[in-house]
Write an enzyme that holds these catalytic residues in place. Sequence first.
Site, PDB file in Angstrom:
ATOM      1  N   ASP A 159       0.811  -1.217   0.000  1.00  0.00           N
ATOM      2  CA  ASP A 159       0.000   0.000   0.000  1.00  0.00           C
ATOM      3  C   ASP A 159       0.845   1.268   0.000  1.00  0.00           C
ATOM      4  O   ASP A 159       1.970   1.291   0.511  1.00  0.00           O
ATOM      5  CB  ASP A 159      -0.919   0.037   1.224  1.00  0.00           C
ATOM      6  CG  ASP A 159      -2.019  -0.999   1.163  1.00  0.00           C
ATOM      7  OD1 ASP A 159      -2.392  -1.418   0.057  1.00  0.00           O
ATOM      8  OD2 ASP A 159      -2.506  -1.381   2.242  1.00  0.00           O
ATOM      9  N   TYR A 160       0.279   2.319  -0.531  1.00  0.00           N
ATOM     10  CA  TYR A 160       0.901   3.644  -0.602  1.00  0.00           C
ATOM     11  C   TYR A 160       1.402   4.098   0.768  1.00  0.00           C
ATOM     12  O   TYR A 160       2.494   4.650   0.890  1.00  0.00           O
ATOM     13  CB  TYR A 160      -0.150   4.623  -1.159  1.00  0.00           C
ATOM     14  CG  TYR A 160       0.271   6.060  -1.263  1.00  0.00           C
ATOM     15  CD1 TYR A 160       1.248   6.462  -2.174  1.00  0.00           C
ATOM     16  CD2 TYR A 160      -0.333   7.031  -0.471  1.00  0.00           C
ATOM     17  CE1 TYR A 160       1.621   7.790  -2.291  1.00  0.00           C
ATOM     18  CE2 TYR A 160       0.036   8.364  -0.583  1.00  0.00           C
ATOM     19  CZ  TYR A 160       1.011   8.736  -1.492  1.00  0.00           C
ATOM     20  OH  TYR A 160       1.375  10.055  -1.601  1.00  0.00           O
TER      21      TYR A 160
END
Length: 192
Positions: free
Chosen positions: A46-47
Amino acid sequence: MRAPKFRYIAFHKPYHVVSQFSASGEKKTLKNFLEIPGVYPCGRLDYDSEGLLLLTDNGVMQNRVSAPQTKLAKVYWVQVEGIPDEKALQRLRSGIDLDGRKTLPAQARAISPPHLLAERIPPIRVRRKIPASWLEITLTEGRNRQIRRMTASVGYPTLRLIRWAIGPVTLEGLKPGEWRSVDGVRLLRNWE
């Protein structure tokens, strides 16, 4: 005929980097850190998560790392808000109901703050009256935002999430944004 020589890369994905090479608006992507043509990430991170991302030009390996049926162990270091008790850790180990489906059993234990990690930029928020602690969680599946949802479900929201290992490969020796080549023979031998 010689077998093709594939490339395997271990990359320390920094916080707030998208796990792809193509542009994503104003967000940084892998292209800001790696200029190795033909390699692609084995799965995603994830970012707002950090840590180990494997990249390769071997499509079979790429699929093996990210395929749910492989059940490849991935180790995460998780900073949570509060100090989980044994009951919360046992719930994580037993599996949590997410979207009507129970997660596979996980390994979960309290650990000391990892000394090998660089400070996150920007740093996590700190609350004066609520302590933070660290867990090591090992999963053999990878649902969307699974660890964050699991820790929140037992009452300890995730503040910082770092993937430390994928199978036999660890983040050791890599600072955020750095990468190194990984021995493909060792990878294949350990995953067969």
